[in-house]
Motif scaffolding. Structure first.
Motif, PDB file in Angstrom:
ATOM      1  N   ASP A  55     -35.694 -43.413  26.696  1.00  0.00           N
ATOM      2  CA  ASP A  55     -36.053 -43.774  25.321  1.00  0.00           C
ATOM      3  C   ASP A  55     -35.160 -43.096  24.295  1.00  0.00           C
ATOM      4  O   ASP A  55     -35.178 -43.461  23.116  1.00  0.00           O
ATOM      5  CB  ASP A  55     -37.516 -43.424  25.043  1.00  0.00           C
ATOM      6  CG  ASP A  55     -37.799 -41.933  25.202  1.00  0.00           C
ATOM      7  OD1 ASP A  55     -37.140 -41.277  26.035  1.00  0.00           O
ATOM      8  OD2 ASP A  55     -38.689 -41.417  24.488  1.00  0.00           O
ATOM      9  N   ARG A  56     -34.350 -42.121  24.742  1.00  0.00           N
ATOM     10  CA  ARG A  56     -33.516 -41.380  23.787  1.00  0.00           C
ATOM     11  C   ARG A  56     -32.034 -41.396  24.130  1.00  0.00           C
ATOM     12  O   ARG A  56     -31.201 -41.161  23.254  1.00  0.00           O
ATOM     13  CB  ARG A  56     -34.000 -39.930  23.689  1.00  0.00           C
ATOM     14  CG  ARG A  56     -35.438 -39.816  23.232  1.00  0.00           C
ATOM     15  CD  ARG A  56     -35.816 -38.429  22.795  1.00  0.00           C
ATOM     16  NE  ARG A  56     -37.232 -38.353  22.456  1.00  0.00           N
ATOM     17  CZ  ARG A  56     -37.814 -37.317  21.899  1.00  0.00           C
ATOM     18  NH1 ARG A  56     -37.104 -36.233  21.627  1.00  0.00           N
ATOM     19  NH2 ARG A  56     -39.099 -37.334  21.621  1.00  0.00           N
TER      20      ARG A  56
ATOM     21  N   ARG B 145     -29.856 -48.468  17.854  1.00  0.00           N
ATOM     22  CA  ARG B 145     -30.526 -47.823  16.721  1.00  0.00           C
ATOM     23  C   ARG B 145     -31.710 -46.991  17.208  1.00  0.00           C
ATOM     24  O   ARG B 145     -32.526 -47.440  18.002  1.00  0.00           O
ATOM     25  CB  ARG B 145     -30.998 -48.882  15.723  1.00  0.00           C
ATOM     26  CG  ARG B 145     -31.579 -48.312  14.440  1.00  0.00           C
ATOM     27  CD  ARG B 145     -31.910 -49.448  13.472  1.00  0.00           C
ATOM     28  NE  ARG B 145     -32.440 -48.924  12.210  1.00  0.00           N
ATOM     29  CZ  ARG B 145     -33.722 -48.659  11.983  1.00  0.00           C
ATOM     30  NH1 ARG B 145     -34.613 -48.877  12.950  1.00  0.00           N
ATOM     31  NH2 ARG B 145     -34.114 -48.198  10.822  1.00  0.00           N
ATOM     32  N   GLY B 146     -31.777 -45.739  16.745  1.00  0.00           N
ATOM     33  CA  GLY B 146     -32.869 -44.861  17.101  1.00  0.00           C
ATOM     34  C   GLY B 146     -32.573 -43.925  18.262  1.00  0.00           C
ATOM     35  O   GLY B 146     -33.305 -42.957  18.477  1.00  0.00           O
ATOM     36  N   LYS B 147     -31.499 -44.186  19.012  1.00  0.00           N
ATOM     37  CA  LYS B 147     -31.149 -43.315  20.130  1.00  0.00           C
ATOM     38  C   LYS B 147     -30.386 -42.089  19.621  1.00  0.00           C
ATOM     39  O   LYS B 147     -29.805 -42.087  18.530  1.00  0.00           O
ATOM     40  CB  LYS B 147     -30.272 -44.071  21.140  1.00  0.00           C
ATOM     41  CG  LYS B 147     -30.989 -45.186  21.891  1.00  0.00           C
ATOM     42  CD  LYS B 147     -32.009 -44.646  22.870  1.00  0.00           C
ATOM     43  CE  LYS B 147     -32.649 -45.738  23.710  1.00  0.00           C
ATOM     44  NZ  LYS B 147     -31.759 -46.238  24.776  1.00  0.00           N
ATOM     45  N   LEU B 148     -30.382 -41.033  20.428  1.00  0.00           N
ATOM     46  CA  LEU B 148     -29.604 -39.839  20.104  1.00  0.00           C
ATOM     47  C   LEU B 148     -28.118 -40.140  20.232  1.00  0.00           C
ATOM     48  O   LEU B 148     -27.694 -40.906  21.113  1.00  0.00           O
ATOM     49  CB  LEU B 148     -29.994 -38.689  21.030  1.00  0.00           C
ATOM     50  CG  LEU B 148     -31.435 -38.190  20.882  1.00  0.00           C
ATOM     51  CD1 LEU B 148     -31.758 -37.185  21.978  1.00  0.00           C
ATOM     52  CD2 LEU B 148     -31.665 -37.575  19.512  1.00  0.00           C
ATOM     53  N   ALA B 149     -27.329 -39.515  19.374  1.00  0.00           N
ATOM     54  CA  ALA B 149     -25.907 -39.836  19.291  1.00  0.00           C
ATOM     55  C   ALA B 149     -25.094 -39.038  20.309  1.00  0.00           C
ATOM     56  O   ALA B 149     -24.428 -38.060  19.985  1.00  0.00           O
ATOM     57  CB  ALA B 149     -25.396 -39.578  17.879  1.00  0.00           C
ATOM     58  N   ASP B 150     -25.176 -39.454  21.572  1.00  0.00           N
ATOM     59  CA  ASP B 150     -24.300 -38.964  22.638  1.00  0.00           C
ATOM     60  C   ASP B 150     -23.298 -40.076  22.898  1.00  0.00           C
ATOM     61  O   ASP B 150     -23.606 -41.069  23.579  1.00  0.00           O
ATOM     62  CB  ASP B 150     -25.101 -38.642  23.898  1.00  0.00           C
ATOM     63  CG  ASP B 150     -25.924 -37.373  23.773  1.00  0.00           C
ATOM     64  OD1 ASP B 150     -26.080 -36.878  22.641  1.00  0.00           O
ATOM     65  OD2 ASP B 150     -26.411 -36.882  24.804  1.00  0.00           O
TER      66      ASP B 150
END
Length: 477
Positions: free
Chosen positions: A417-418, A424-429
Motif C-alpha cells: 500500500d506504500r 499518487r499517494g505512494k512513498l517516493a522511492d
C-alpha cells in the motif's frame, strides 16, 4: 451412562492423549493480526510493517520536486509512457501528462529527458552484516563488535543503492546492527535503501545457520548470544520467546530456519502473527510441509519440495523468494553446496531453475531476493540483473520480472500500500535509469539518480548527502 456415551468419552480421551493430535492442535496458528480496524487511514503511522502511530508529516523531508521529460515505468504492469512525477515531502502527489505543469511553484525540477523513471528495486533476502570471507577466518559471531557490524552494513547499503535498490529485507544480521542502520537511514542521516529487519534468524540446536551462533565465549545454548545473527531455540516455548525478543528489538518480520518440530514452528508462527509480523522460512523437503501447515507467509530459496507442497503454497498464498543467484555463485565457485546438514540433496543450476519454473507454473507469488553473503555484494548490479534474467527463463516477461522486483516484492513485505509502484499517494522511492530496462534489463547497470522517502540519496551515480546546515550558537544572556 450409555455404552455409546462411554465409547465417545474413551475415544475423546485417547485423541487428547495422542502426540500426533497435540501436534496438529499446535499447528492451528492464527493469521496475521490486522490492526487496521483500530487505526483508520486518517491516523499517520510509521512507514514500516509495525505501523506505529506517528505525528502528522512524520519523517517527511521539506520541499517538493518534479521529474520531467522522462518515460515512466510505474511498476503496475502497464506499458511505459511519457509522464511527469510530482513529489511533495515523502509522498508522490501526482503523475501528470507531459504537458501538464500543475506542480508547486517552488518545486525543484529535474530534467530526466531520455531516461526511465521507475519504482526503486527491492531485495527481499539479504544479510547486511554477514562476515566477509577474509573475516570469517579471524572472527566469529561471539567476538565481532557491534561497530564492525554496523560499518560493514553501511558499506553494503551504499552498493545496493548505487544498484537501484531502495528497499531491502534483512533476514538475519548481528545483534542490534540492522535496527541501528534502519533508524539512521529512515531519519535521512545515512544514504541507503530502506531496511525491513528480521533481527536474528531463529533455528534449533544444529539447525541451518546454527554454526554462526557458536564460537569462543558463546553462552550456554538457549541463553542466546545477543550479538549473534542466529538465535538458538529448543521447544515451542523458546521459539515463542525468540520471536518476542526480535519483536522487542523492532523487527518487521520473523525469519525461521529448519530444522524444527511441527510444534516449534507452529508456536513461532502463531506468536509472530499475534504480534502482527509476517514470517518467512529457510526450509526444504518435509520442513516445507511443516512450514505451510504452520501458516508461514513466504518461503526462501529454490530447495526441494513436493508437487503437493507447491500446490498448497499457491492455494494458501504462501509466497516464494527463490534466490537463484547465490546457488549459481556457489556452483560456479566450488562445484556444489557442500558440508551442510540442511542441504542433503542435489542442488545445481538445473535443479534451481526447475523448482522455480514449477512454482511459476503453479501460480505461486514470487519476489526478488539475492542472498548475497560475504563479499558477494561486489557482484552488484550484475547479480540483480542475473536474477531478473532468471525470472525470464522460468516464464516471466521482462515487464513481469520488473513488477516482481517492485510491486510484488513490496506486497510480500506487506508494504504494497506504500511501496512498489509510482502512483499518487505512494512513498517516493524512485530511481532514474539511463536506458529502458523494460526492454533491456542490462540498462539497470546505469542507475543515475535515486530518491528514498523523497530524499535525494543518489546523484550522478554517486551517494549523495545534503550539506550540513549550521545552527546558530545560543544567544548570550
Amino acid at each position: 451412562m450409555t455404552i455409546k456415551w462411554i465409547s465417545t468419552l474413551l475415544l475423546s480421551a485417547a485423541l487428547l492423549a495422542s502426540p500426533a493430535t497435540a501436534q496438529d492442535r499446535a499447528a492451528e496458528t492464527r493469521p496475521i493480526h490486522d490492526r487496521s480496524q483500530w487505526l483508520p487511514p486518517s491516523v499517520p503511522t510509521s512507514d514500516d510493517v509495525l505501523r506505529i502511530p506517528a505525528p502528522a508529516g512524520y519523517n517527511a523531508p521539506k520541499g517538493s520536486f518534479v521529474l520531467v521529460g522522462g518515460r515512466l515505468f510505474d511498476g503496475t504492469g502497464a506499458a511505459a509512457r511519457p509522464a511527469t512525477i510530482v513529489v511533495e515531502g515523502k509522498t508522490i502527489t501526482a503523475v501528470l501528462k507531459p504537458d501538464d505543469r500543475n506542480w508547486p511553484k517552488d518545486a525543484i525540477v529535474y530534467d530526466v529527458t531520455g531516461k526511465t523513471v521507475m519504482p526503486g528495486l527491492i531485495d527481499l533476502h539479504m544479510h547486511l552484516t554477514f562476515l566477509d570471507a577474509d573475516d570469517m577466518s579471524v572472527y566469529s559471531d561471539s567476538n565481532i563488535s557491534g561497530a564492525q557490524s554496523v560499518m560493514r552494513g553501511l558499506g553494503r547499503m551504499g552498493i545496493y543503492l548505487q544498484s537501484g535498490v531502495t528497499s531491502v529485507r534483512d533476514v538475519g544480521s548481528h545483534g542490534d546492527a540492522p535496527f541501528v542502520l534502519k533508524k539512521l537511514q529512515a531519519a535521512g542521516e545515512i544514504p541507503g535503501p530502506r531496511i525491513f529487519a528480521a533481527g536474528q534468524l531463529i533455528t534449533m540446536t544444529g539447525g541451518h545457520g546454527a554454526g554462526h551462533a557458536f564460537g569462543p565465549g558463546y553462552p550456554e545454548v538457549g541463553d542466546g548470544n545477543p550479538n549473534s545473527m542466529v538465535r538458538i531455540a529448543s521447544g515451542p516455548d523458546e521459539w515463542r520467546e525468540a520471536v518476542r525478543i526480535q519483536f522487542a528489538k523492532g523487527a518487521d518480520l520473523i525469519k525461521l530456519a529448519s530444522e524444527y518440530s511441527q510444534a516449534e514452528i507452529s508456536a513461532a508462527v502463531d506468536e509472530a502473527h499475534s504480534l502482527g509480523l509476517p514470517v518467512t522460512v529457510d526450509a526444504e523437503t518435509q520442513y516445507i510441509d511443516m512450514a505451510i501447515k504452520a501458516g508461514v507467509d513466504s518461503i526462501e530459496h529454490p530447495l526441494p519440495r513436493s508437487d503437493a507442497a507447491i500446490a498448497l503454497m499457491a492455494k494458501k498464498g504462501v509466497a516464494s523468494v527463490p534466490t537463484l543467484i547465490p546457488y549459481r555463485i556457489i556452483t560456479r565457485s566450488s562445484g556444489g553446496y557442500f558440508g551442510s546438514t540442511s542441504r542433503r540433496f542435489q542442488l545445481n543450476e538445473t535443479t534451481i531453475l526447475d523448482m522455480a519454473r514449477k512454482m511459476r507454473r503453479a501460480g505461486v507469488k514470487m519476489g526478488i531476493g539475492l542472498d548475497l553473503i560475504m563479499n558477494w555484494p561486489e557482484y552488484m548490479p550484475g547479480a540483480y540483473i542475473n536474477e531478473l534474467e532468471s525470472f525470464t527463463q522460468i516464464g516471466f516477461t521482462r515487464t513481469e520480472a520488473l513488477v516482481a522486483a517492485t510491486k510484488t516484492s513490496a506486497e510480500i513485505m506487506r508494504m504494497g500500500d506504500r511501496l512498489g509502484t509510482i502512483e499518487r499517494g505512494k512513498l517516493a522511492d524512485i530511481i532514474v535509469v539511463d536506458g529502458n530496462p523494460d526492454q533491456d534489463l542490462s540498462a539497470l547497470k546505469k542507475v543515475r539518480t535515486a530518491f528514498v522517502n523523497g530524499r535525494l540519496m543518489l546523484q550522478d551515480g554517486r551517494l549523495f548527502m545534503p550539506a550540513h546546515e549550521e545552527k546558530p550558537l545560543p544567544s548570550a544572556k
